[in-house]
Design a protein around this motif. Structure first.
Motif, mmCIF file in Angstrom:
data_model
loop_
_atom_site.group_PDB
_atom_site.id
_atom_site.type_symbol
_atom_site.label_atom_id
_atom_site.label_comp_id
_atom_site.label_asym_id
_atom_site.label_seq_id
_atom_site.Cartn_x
_atom_site.Cartn_y
_atom_site.Cartn_z
ATOM 1 N N GLU A 91 0.767 -1.200 0.047
ATOM 2 C CA GLU A 91 0.083 0.115 0.161
ATOM 3 C C GLU A 91 0.865 1.238 -0.049
ATOM 4 O O GLU A 91 0.503 2.263 -0.488
ATOM 5 N N LEU B 107 0.900 4.087 -3.042
ATOM 6 C CA LEU B 107 0.442 5.475 -2.768
ATOM 7 C C LEU B 107 0.489 6.526 -3.906
ATOM 8 O O LEU B 107 -0.534 7.031 -4.452
ATOM 9 N N PRO B 108 1.544 6.653 -4.866
ATOM 10 C CA PRO B 108 1.812 7.595 -6.009
ATOM 11 C C PRO B 108 0.608 7.315 -7.092
ATOM 12 O O PRO B 108 0.029 8.219 -7.721
ATOM 13 N N ARG C 29 -2.184 5.825 -6.457
ATOM 14 C CA ARG C 29 -3.467 5.971 -6.260
ATOM 15 C C ARG C 29 -3.759 7.584 -6.080
ATOM 16 O O ARG C 29 -4.973 7.899 -6.769
ATOM 17 N N ILE C 30 -3.020 8.320 -5.995
ATOM 18 C CA ILE C 30 -2.963 9.698 -6.004
ATOM 19 C C ILE C 30 -3.197 10.145 -7.615
ATOM 20 O O ILE C 30 -4.099 10.921 -7.898
ATOM 21 N N ARG D 187 8.591 2.486 -3.942
ATOM 22 C CA ARG D 187 7.558 3.757 -4.016
ATOM 23 C C ARG D 187 7.945 4.832 -5.127
ATOM 24 O O ARG D 187 7.344 5.335 -5.895
#
Lengths: 844, 236
Positions: free
Chosen positions: B112, B116-117, B119-120, B164
């Motif tokens: 997760e 993150l990037p 999803r943004i 990430r």
């Protein structure tokens, strides 16, 4: 204490966070002192009037019975200074201006001292009245009377000298009468109102704290030998007032206990956060040679100084606020509130509370600090994380135990404290279980894979994964909202019941004091919509085979002699011709009102009892028997049914109901319930009093408004004290936000780097807060409704009514706004400092 | 041909006479007339003493701040011309970050955190997930996907941060002391990964570090001192 410690303590005292902690202690202690002093004041007020208070109610049917020597004779029994004699003549009067009103006429001959100087707020003295002058109660102003008016009483004209606002002390003495008019004793007879046929009620209020009541009664009967004379104890209403105050005091103490617990939790978070932030400094001091003792001094003493000053300031703030409130309350309620019995005790309580509250706040974190190895300074990870959080659980347990101890000190009642403590634990456990269930359900329904879009995903993850923060937020909000919501729920229910009872079709004039001959001669003069409620006076002699004295012994210590006080002996008994129930009644036992019972004998009366009365009298079962004296005849009755009565119906109801068929020919009295258009109420009152001078027609709509007014004030007190808890919850939220703000800033800094704009971050933040508040709000109402239903049934004999949705929603919005505001205040630079937060150097 | 090639190799990062001043509590010029051009695919090392302005420079390149004067141009885009929203979007699409303290979200698990990037940016979840798994495999943490950062060592956390940073195929990667909190072995591992991924992902990197090993691997080395930037040498 060495030089370094003194230096360090002085420098610590210049730090803002030490004084913020002190300020929070100030506010917390102010609230606690406020509640404590107010509770003391209420208890003192209620207990003050429990001095023995007897009233001799002397009703005669002729002027000759108006006995001016009553007072003199009473002096043989009690000292003059302890006696107040009031004599009331029920009459009507007409003002020259054409305003007509039915008002009780009172002539007061009192002793403080005798014939004299009865003070009011306007310094009114009975001796101020001249011949043919009168004073009116100030409420008469609304009827159009003015100073100087000529008012006709009977055949005499009187001049209105002044209006009187009764002083609270005086009000409390006139329990049974509402004296609206005052004239001199000598002026009464010439009016002709007191001639034969007038009804006179002569009442002596005797304060006899040291008098043996039994002995007094015997002498009284010896002196007066009059069967019309009844001696009553006023303890019943006192007992009721005491009970009400005890309930209110318990509630306030409970709220105070919850607020203290929340306050301690809030302080705990703040202190730990501050300690974590300064951990490198303290470890450095150790490196430089400061020993453990020095370290403890350096951390504890500044906090203690701040707390001591905070407690003292809080004490003064709280006692000032309480004093102001009592002045307002006394004026509004026209009650003389007693002085709290000990301000010093309250100050002691304030200091003790802060010390006890700070004990777990300081002890556990400092113990963890002392255990932190100095090498943590040189660790590759952020040394602020090295303060072990293994003390969280012991700290929570200690907080709870301390709160129990504080509650014990405040309430001085083990049962209440234990009940409150268990209630708090139970409430927390139930809330936690519900919240845990919600979170698990959310996690199951909304897994990371199913969540689309970043915002919703991150919101749900933050809510369900940051368990400790979620729990602290939701539980503290729920806790405080619970009491506020409960107050709102009860207020809505009470208002709803009163409104229902006072609707257009409900009776609005209640006439008391009607006899059989009044009914026979004048019933056709009453409005068409009039219900006649017949009753008899009775005395209890035996209950379920036991003499009344034995029942008394079990019931109360304050019962008067001669087989028990009036509350256990003398009752008005309703006589009904049919087995129909009144509105607001329902059977809780038995098949019908006067249904057959298995063990009834021939000649036994069938009786229906009110359920709570039956419980008190140990007659709470169909088939039990008791003996009544009605008009000198002893009659045996069997309980054929039990009734639940909703007392908010504003109609007379009775503890005992008997069948008319079984009492044919008994001398009846009546009350009449009439329904007229509101603008005709006064006219009807006037008409009734002209026809039947001894009758008392009451405007029920006014009664309803008065009760509503009193209840509103009571509920306002409850809601205000619940606000204290609400602020404690906000303190916790502020503290948690403060504690986590470093973490939050880092988190938001990263999200900004990853591509979230400032606006998105604020939306994220607001979303998190709204979600927490929303859950808390939902959980609260889930618990409040069953709690409200229980309280409503138990204390108000009323059904629960739902508050308006806009009010319920209003709580959500106000809370959300408060939480968002607090959060933003604590985290002012949440997004601005993000870049600096990420990169290690160049802090400007 | 050469002109065409040169045209293709346009500067990835360009700083033109950048000045950055702060005005509270009193005026101070942190960056003085800083100029720099970095080609696509280059690894640039940035060194300097504490307080020299490295973090400020990094903030400007990261589009977290705008210069007082001068221009910061990344991939032909002048940062100052972008609104705050556009800069955020720009960061999400074009930039990757690695920090000294890793900066993983503690309540999210590893996969997760890496996702993150994407999803943004609201990218396709399944393809993003595949890429995340592939990157985690690259950094040797595929078996730890469901663990939380608290369950990983420092070196492992930094490797997650690297995964990430590369998820959205950034054109420019910014690393602030990536080995600052790591021991020698872990530092070596991290630097090797960075080098490898830089090549395979064709990414430009600006790395701030005091570590000479980092400087050794860089294509170019700059030193920032009292707000003035100077190129020291070409390391390779």
């Amino acid at each position: 204490m060495n030089d370094f410690s003194k230096f360090w303590i002085v420098s610590e005292l210049k730090r803002r966070s030490v004084w913020i902690l002190g300020l929070l202690v100030t506010l917390g202690i102010a609230g606690l002192v406020f509640v404590d002093l107010f509770s003391q004041r209420l208890s003192e007020t209620a207990s003050r009037d429990t001095r023995k208070f007897l009233s001799a109610d002397y009703t005669v049917s002729s002027w000759e019975g108006f006995n001016p020597d009553l007072l003199t004779k009473l002096e043989e029994l009690v000292p003059r200074s302890d006696t107040i004699l009031s004599q009331t003549l029920i009459a009507s009067m007409q003002a020259e201006s054409g305003q007509v009103s039915a008002i009780s006429l009172g002539s007061y001959e009192g002793a403080y001292p005798f014939y004299g100087d009865w003070k009011t707020s306007s310094d009114f003295k009975i001796s101020d009245l001249g011949a043919n002058e009168l004073f009116l109660d100030e409420s008469a102003k609304s009827k159009g009377f003015k100073i100087g008016d000529q008012i006709k009483l009977g055949s005499q004209l009187f001049k209105l000298k002044d209006f009187v606002e009764l002083e609270p002390e005086a009000v409390s003495l006139f329990r049974a009468g509402q004296f609206k008019v005052w004239i001199r004793y000598d002026d009464l007879k010439p009016t002709g109102l007191s001639g034969p046929g007038s009804r006179v009620r002569s009442r002596a209020f005797l304060k006899a704290p040291n008098t043996d009541s039994k002995l007094f009664r015997e002498k009284f009967r010896e002196v007066f030998k009059d069967p019309n004379l009844r001696l009553r104890s006023a303890d019943q209403s006192n007992a009721q007032a005491q009970k009400t105050v005890a309930v209110l005091r318990s509630y306030l103490s409970f709220v105070s206990l919850c607020a203290t617990l929340l306050g301690i939790v809030g302080l705990f978070f703040m202190f730990v956060s501050d300690l974590q932030k300064r951990l490198p400094s303290y470890l450095t001091l150790r490196c430089l040679g400061l020993d453990n003792k020095g370290l403890i001094q350096a951390t504890v003493i500044p906090v203690l100084i701040s707390a001591l000053i905070g407690s003292t300031c809080g004490y003064f703030l709280g006692s000032w606020a309480e004093h102001q409130l009592s002045i307002i309350a006394a004026k509004q309620l026209k009650i003389d509130l007693a002085t709290p019995y000990s301000y010093l005790q309250s100050y002691g309580l304030a200091l003790l509370t802060s010390l006890l509250a700070l004990a777990p706040v300081l002890f556990f974190p400092i113990k963890a600090l002392l255990r932190t190895p100095t090498q943590a300074l040189f660790s590759s990870v952020d040394s602020g994380n090295n303060l072990s959080r293994s003390f969280d659980r012991p700290a929570v347990v200690t907080c709870l135990v301390l709160t129990f101890i504080l509650s014990l000190i405040t309430t001085q009642n083990l049962q209440l404290s234990a009940f409150g403590f268990l209630g708090v634990i139970g409430g927390l456990a139930l809330l936690s279980a519900l919240l845990w269930g919600f979170i698990k359900l959310l996690q199951k329904l909304l897994s990371a894979e199913t969540l689309k879009g970043f915002s919703v995903f991150y919101l749900i993850q933050s809510f369900t994964q940051k368990i400790s923060q979620t729990f602290v937020w939701v539980l503290s909000i729920s806790f405080s909202l619970f009491f506020l919501s409960l107050g709102l729920l009860l207020a809505t229910s009470i208002h709803g019941q009163i409104d229902k009872a006072s609707n257009g079709n409900a009776p609005n004039v209640l006439t008391l004091g009607l006899t059989q001959s009044d009914f026979d001669e004048h019933s056709e003069n009453f409005p068409e919509q009039t219900e006649w409620v017949p009753y008899l006076q009775s005395r209890l002699f035996e209950v379920d085979g036991s003499p009344i004295e034995e029942v008394n012994k079990k019931q109360s210590e304050n019962i008067d002699e001669e087989g028990g006080g009036p509350q256990l002996r003398e009752y008005f008994v309703n006589i009904r011709s049919s087995g129909d129930l009144f509105e607001g009644e329902k059977l809780s036992d038995g098949t019908s009102l006067f249904g057959a019972t298995p063990n009834s004998e021939a000649g036994m009366l069938h009786a229906s009892l009110e359920s709570k009365f039956a419980e008190r009298m140990e007659l709470d079962e169909v088939g039990k028997t008791f003996v009544l004296d009605i008009a000198g005849v002893k009659l045996k009755a069997v309980v054929s049914s039990l009734r639940q009565v909703q007392w908010f119906q504003f109609r007379p109801n009775f503890f005992i109901v008997l069948s008319k068929q079984e009492l044919e020919g008994a001398p009846l009295s009546y009350t009449a319930l009439s329904t007229v258009p509101p603008d005709q109420i006064e006219g009807l009152q006037e008409k009734i009093v002209r026809l039947i001078p001894h009758a008392s027609p009451l405007d029920l709509t006014q009664t309803g408004k008065q009760i509503q007014g009193l209840l509103d004030k009571l509920l306002l007190t409850i809601e205000s004290s619940s606000l204290f808890l609400f602020f404690a919850a906000l303190l916790v939220i502020a503290s948690v936000s403060w504690a986590k703000r470093g973490e939050k800033t880092s988190e938001f800094a990263l999200l900004k780097c990853l591509g979230l704009s400032r606006r998105s971050l604020y939306f994220q933040l607001v979303g998190e807060i709204l979600l927490s508040v929303g859950f808390a709000w939902l959980l609260t109402w889930i618990l409040v409704f069953p709690a409200g239903q229980i309280m409503s049934q138990r204390f108000l004999d009323a059904d629960l009514m739902f508050p308006p949705l806009n009010l319920m929603a209003g709580y959500f919005f106000v809370l959300s706004f408060a939480c968002i505001a607090i959060y933003m205040l604590v985290n002012q630079s949440l997004t601005r400092k993000s870049a600096k937060e990420l990169f290690q150097e160049d802090s400007l | 041909m050469r002109a065409a090639l040169r045209a293709n190799m346009l500067n990835m990062l360009e700083l033109n006479n950048v000045v950055k001043s702060f005005f509270t509590p009193s005026p101070i010029e942190v960056l003085r007339d800083v100029s720099m051009k970095v080609d696509k695919g280059q690894w640039v090392s940035l060194m300097g003493p504490s307080g020299s302005g490295k973090s400020t420079l990094l903030s400007l390149i990261a589009a977290l701040d705008t210069p007082t004067s001068g221009k910061v141009i990344i991939n032909q885009q002048d940062i100052a011309e972008l609104s705050e929203e556009e800069r955020a979007n720009f960061r999400a699409k074009q930039l990757g970050f690695i920090f000294q303290s890793f900066r993983l979200i503690p309540h999210l698990n590893i996969i997760e955190n890496v996702l993150l990037p994407s999803r943004i940016l609201d990218q396709d979840p399944s393809s993003s997930r595949e890429r995340a798994k592939s990157l985690l495999e690259e950094v040797g943490l595929k078996d730890r996907m469901t663990h939380t950062p608290g369950q990983l060592s420092g070196g492992e956390q930094q490797r997650v941060a690297i995964a990430r940073a590369f998820l959205t195929k950034p054109t420019l990667l910014l690393a602030d002391e990536p080995t600052g909190n790591l021991d020698e072995d872990n530092s070596e591992t991290v630097l090797n990964m960075l080098e490898k991924l830089k090549t395979t992902e064709n990414c430009t990197m600006v790395v701030v570090s005091h570590d000479p090993e980092v400087a050794k691997r860089a294509d170019r080395e700059f030193v920032l001192s009292r707000g003035v930037l100077n190129e020291v040498s070409t390391s390779k």
